[in-house]
Design a protein around this motif. Structure first.
Motif, mmCIF file in Angstrom:
data_model
loop_
_atom_site.group_PDB
_atom_site.id
_atom_site.type_symbol
_atom_site.label_atom_id
_atom_site.label_comp_id
_atom_site.label_asym_id
_atom_site.label_seq_id
_atom_site.Cartn_x
_atom_site.Cartn_y
_atom_site.Cartn_z
ATOM 1 N N ASP A 62 -58.899 3.078 40.787
ATOM 2 C CA ASP A 62 -59.902 2.048 40.537
ATOM 3 C C ASP A 62 -60.424 2.291 39.125
ATOM 4 O O ASP A 62 -60.861 3.402 38.799
ATOM 5 C CB ASP A 62 -61.064 2.161 41.531
ATOM 6 N N LEU A 63 -60.357 1.279 38.274
ATOM 7 C CA LEU A 63 -60.872 1.425 36.926
ATOM 8 C C LEU A 63 -62.367 1.752 36.959
ATOM 9 O O LEU A 63 -63.064 1.379 37.910
ATOM 10 C CB LEU A 63 -60.647 0.137 36.127
ATOM 11 N N ARG A 64 -62.850 2.430 35.923
ATOM 12 C CA ARG A 64 -64.290 2.686 35.884
ATOM 13 C C ARG A 64 -65.042 1.352 35.966
ATOM 14 O O ARG A 64 -64.576 0.322 35.476
ATOM 15 C CB ARG A 64 -64.697 3.483 34.650
ATOM 16 N N ALA A 65 -66.177 1.368 36.628
ATOM 17 C CA ALA A 65 -66.991 0.171 36.873
ATOM 18 C C ALA A 65 -66.335 -0.789 37.865
ATOM 19 O O ALA A 65 -66.704 -1.958 37.954
ATOM 20 C CB ALA A 65 -67.332 -0.553 35.577
ATOM 21 N N HIS A 66 -65.356 -0.306 38.619
ATOM 22 C CA HIS A 66 -64.654 -1.121 39.606
ATOM 23 C C HIS A 66 -64.439 -0.317 40.891
ATOM 24 O O HIS A 66 -64.356 0.912 40.862
ATOM 25 C CB HIS A 66 -63.285 -1.563 39.094
ATOM 26 N N GLY A 67 -64.292 -1.045 42.002
ATOM 27 C CA GLY A 67 -63.920 -0.422 43.258
ATOM 28 C C GLY A 67 -64.820 0.744 43.632
ATOM 29 O O GLY A 67 -66.044 0.648 43.592
ATOM 30 N N GLN A 68 -64.189 1.872 43.972
ATOM 31 C CA GLN A 68 -64.933 3.050 44.404
ATOM 32 C C GLN A 68 -65.156 4.057 43.278
ATOM 33 O O GLN A 68 -65.658 5.158 43.532
ATOM 34 C CB GLN A 68 -64.196 3.726 45.559
ATOM 35 N N SER A 69 -64.783 3.683 42.056
ATOM 36 C CA SER A 69 -65.021 4.571 40.914
ATOM 37 C C SER A 69 -66.456 4.431 40.423
ATOM 38 O O SER A 69 -67.154 3.457 40.734
ATOM 39 C CB SER A 69 -64.051 4.244 39.777
ATOM 40 N N GLU A 70 -66.872 5.411 39.643
ATOM 41 C CA GLU A 70 -68.227 5.371 39.094
ATOM 42 C C GLU A 70 -68.396 4.201 38.132
ATOM 43 O O GLU A 70 -67.434 3.756 37.494
ATOM 44 C CB GLU A 70 -68.532 6.680 38.353
ATOM 45 N N ALA A 71 -69.629 3.733 38.021
ATOM 46 C CA ALA A 71 -69.959 2.620 37.134
ATOM 47 C C ALA A 71 -71.169 3.016 36.293
ATOM 48 O O ALA A 71 -72.289 2.546 36.521
ATOM 49 C CB ALA A 71 -70.257 1.362 37.941
ATOM 50 N N PRO A 72 -70.970 3.904 35.325
ATOM 51 C CA PRO A 72 -72.115 4.379 34.532
ATOM 52 C C PRO A 72 -72.770 3.253 33.737
ATOM 53 O O PRO A 72 -72.112 2.297 33.332
ATOM 54 C CB PRO A 72 -71.492 5.424 33.595
ATOM 55 N N HIS A 73 -74.066 3.389 33.521
ATOM 56 C CA HIS A 73 -74.824 2.399 32.751
ATOM 57 C C HIS A 73 -75.105 2.871 31.334
ATOM 58 O O HIS A 73 -75.746 2.149 30.567
ATOM 59 C CB HIS A 73 -76.144 2.077 33.459
ATOM 60 N N ASP A 74 -74.622 4.041 30.995
ATOM 61 C CA ASP A 74 -74.813 4.578 29.646
ATOM 62 C C ASP A 74 -73.776 3.961 28.714
ATOM 63 O O ASP A 74 -72.566 4.124 28.934
ATOM 64 C CB ASP A 74 -74.658 6.098 29.672
ATOM 65 N N PRO A 75 -74.192 3.271 27.643
ATOM 66 C CA PRO A 75 -73.209 2.684 26.722
ATOM 67 C C PRO A 75 -72.230 3.697 26.145
ATOM 68 O O PRO A 75 -71.097 3.339 25.809
ATOM 69 C CB PRO A 75 -74.093 2.075 25.629
ATOM 70 N N ALA A 76 -72.644 4.953 26.070
ATOM 71 C CA ALA A 76 -71.754 5.984 25.535
ATOM 72 C C ALA A 76 -70.538 6.213 26.433
ATOM 73 O O ALA A 76 -69.552 6.801 25.994
ATOM 74 C CB ALA A 76 -72.519 7.292 25.347
ATOM 75 N N ALA A 77 -70.603 5.741 27.663
ATOM 76 C CA ALA A 77 -69.474 5.897 28.591
ATOM 77 C C ALA A 77 -68.402 4.833 28.391
ATOM 78 O O ALA A 77 -67.408 4.826 29.127
ATOM 79 C CB ALA A 77 -69.981 5.853 30.028
ATOM 80 N N TYR A 78 -68.587 3.964 27.385
ATOM 81 C CA TYR A 78 -67.651 2.864 27.160
ATOM 82 C C TYR A 78 -67.216 2.766 25.703
ATOM 83 O O TYR A 78 -67.397 1.747 25.053
ATOM 84 C CB TYR A 78 -68.278 1.540 27.619
ATOM 85 N N PRO A 79 -66.623 3.834 25.160
ATOM 86 C CA PRO A 79 -66.084 3.749 23.803
ATOM 87 C C PRO A 79 -64.860 2.829 23.782
ATOM 88 O O PRO A 79 -64.339 2.433 24.835
ATOM 89 C CB PRO A 79 -65.695 5.191 23.483
ATOM 90 N N ALA A 80 -64.395 2.512 22.596
ATOM 91 C CA ALA A 80 -63.206 1.659 22.470
ATOM 92 C C ALA A 80 -62.049 2.234 23.272
ATOM 93 O O ALA A 80 -61.804 3.442 23.260
ATOM 94 C CB ALA A 80 -62.820 1.524 20.999
ATOM 95 N N ASP A 81 -61.348 1.344 23.978
ATOM 96 C CA ASP A 81 -60.164 1.723 24.760
ATOM 97 C C ASP A 81 -60.466 2.784 25.814
ATOM 98 O O ASP A 81 -59.617 3.625 26.120
ATOM 99 C CB ASP A 81 -59.043 2.206 23.843
ATOM 100 N N VAL A 82 -61.637 2.728 26.411
ATOM 101 C CA VAL A 82 -61.978 3.758 27.404
ATOM 102 C C VAL A 82 -61.042 3.703 28.613
ATOM 103 O O VAL A 82 -60.724 4.745 29.216
ATOM 104 C CB VAL A 82 -63.453 3.645 27.839
ATOM 105 N N LEU A 83 -60.547 2.527 28.969
ATOM 106 C CA LEU A 83 -59.629 2.441 30.101
ATOM 107 C C LEU A 83 -58.305 3.129 29.789
ATOM 108 O O LEU A 83 -57.669 3.709 30.675
ATOM 109 C CB LEU A 83 -59.388 0.983 30.491
ATOM 110 N N VAL A 84 -57.891 3.070 28.538
ATOM 111 C CA VAL A 84 -56.695 3.799 28.105
ATOM 112 C C VAL A 84 -56.949 5.301 28.206
ATOM 113 O O VAL A 84 -56.101 6.061 28.697
ATOM 114 C CB VAL A 84 -56.306 3.399 26.676
ATOM 115 N N ARG A 85 -58.109 5.723 27.765
ATOM 116 C CA ARG A 85 -58.454 7.146 27.851
ATOM 117 C C ARG A 85 -58.459 7.614 29.307
ATOM 118 O O ARG A 85 -58.032 8.730 29.616
ATOM 119 C CB ARG A 85 -59.817 7.395 27.201
ATOM 120 N N ASP A 86 -58.930 6.760 30.205
ATOM 121 C CA ASP A 86 -58.916 7.102 31.626
ATOM 122 C C ASP A 86 -57.478 7.206 32.145
ATOM 123 O O ASP A 86 -57.150 8.115 32.915
ATOM 124 C CB ASP A 86 -59.662 6.040 32.432
ATOM 125 N N ALA A 87 -56.625 6.264 31.751
ATOM 126 C CA ALA A 87 -55.233 6.299 32.199
ATOM 127 C C ALA A 87 -54.545 7.573 31.722
ATOM 128 O O ALA A 87 -53.815 8.217 32.493
ATOM 129 C CB ALA A 87 -54.480 5.064 31.689
#
Length: 251
Positions: A62-87
């Protein structure tokens, strides 16, 4: 019917990601679409089951902020291409070296950018994606940001009503989703020359949400296009999606 196993592992910056796994065999990493989840895109309508029966271990975060994964509200948790970094983090933690990869819509964007960032799957699947959809993210994301910002006032007949309804059904954390939308980067047509592995571009016959899928297949060095029934929303419910994926991966 096989049951999916769920484990949690840290993505970029320690964000906890729920990773669904089904079957055993050759690893196949699948990334779902915006406002969706592994359950909706891959498990509920039988696509993951078909792949598992065909001999794959289907790995579906589950991508971050989706499904059962965490959905942080801190803007620092969403740098450019963060989904790529997660993958990349998931691949590293699972020790995947010889694997296949695919995505749907936002997951396809992320899969392409993950290849450009260094992942080297044997084969790649891009679902619900056209060549225009890999670029012009500012225009595409503006529509969803507007739907989030006007969420409480959107009524039936509004162009954003379907998006609102889907967000509501998936219990999307709109604060986190808005932050995530700003983190997605574009991929230019010129960048596609570096995506050299055999690629399946699979798209619904009535799905033009992300532009031309046949044009995307033509722009990639080694790709083929397969049309299945459905719109952008309904094509993931079709048995033809899993069938096309199995046929491509086992060819």
């Amino acid at each position: 019917m096989l049951d999916a196993r769920i484990e949690t592992m840290p993505g970029y910056g320690g964000c906890q990601l729920a990773v669904h796994r089904l079957g055993s065999g050759r690893p196949l990493l699948l990334l779902h679409g915006l406002f969706s989840s592994a359950q909706i895109n891959w498990i509920k309508f039988g696509t993951a089951q078909k792949l598992a029966v065909a001999g794959f271990e289907v790995i579906m975060p589950d991508l971050r902020a989706h499904g059962q994964s965490e959905a942080p509200h801190d803007p620092a948790a969403y740098p450019a291409d963060v989904l790529v970094r997660d993958a990349l983090a998931v691949v590293e933690q699972l020790g995947l070296t010889d694997f296949d990869m695919g995505g749907f819509s936002l997951g396809s964007r992320t899969a392409v950018r993950s290849v450009l960032a260094g992942l080297a799957p044997r084969k790649l699947i891009l679902g619900g994606m056209g060549i225009e959809g890999l670029g012009n993210w500012a225009r595409r994301s503006a529509f969803f940001i507007d739907a989030i910002d006007r969420y409480d006032e959107i009524k039936h007949g509004d162009p954003a009503f379907i998006s609102k309804s889907f967000m509501k059904s998936q219990k999307v954390d709109r604060v986190a989703a808005r932050l995530l939308l700003a983190s997605v980067d574009d991929t230019s047509a010129e960048d596609l020359a570096a995506v050299t592995m055999p690629t399946l571009v699979v798209c619904g016959a009535d799905d033009d949400d992300n532009g031309s899928a046949p044009a995307l297949a033509q722009a990639l060095p080694d790709a083929r296009y397969v049309e299945i029934p459905g719109t952008h929303m309904s094509s993931v419910t079709q048995a033809a999606l899993g069938q096309a994926m199995v046929a491509f991966l086992n060819a």
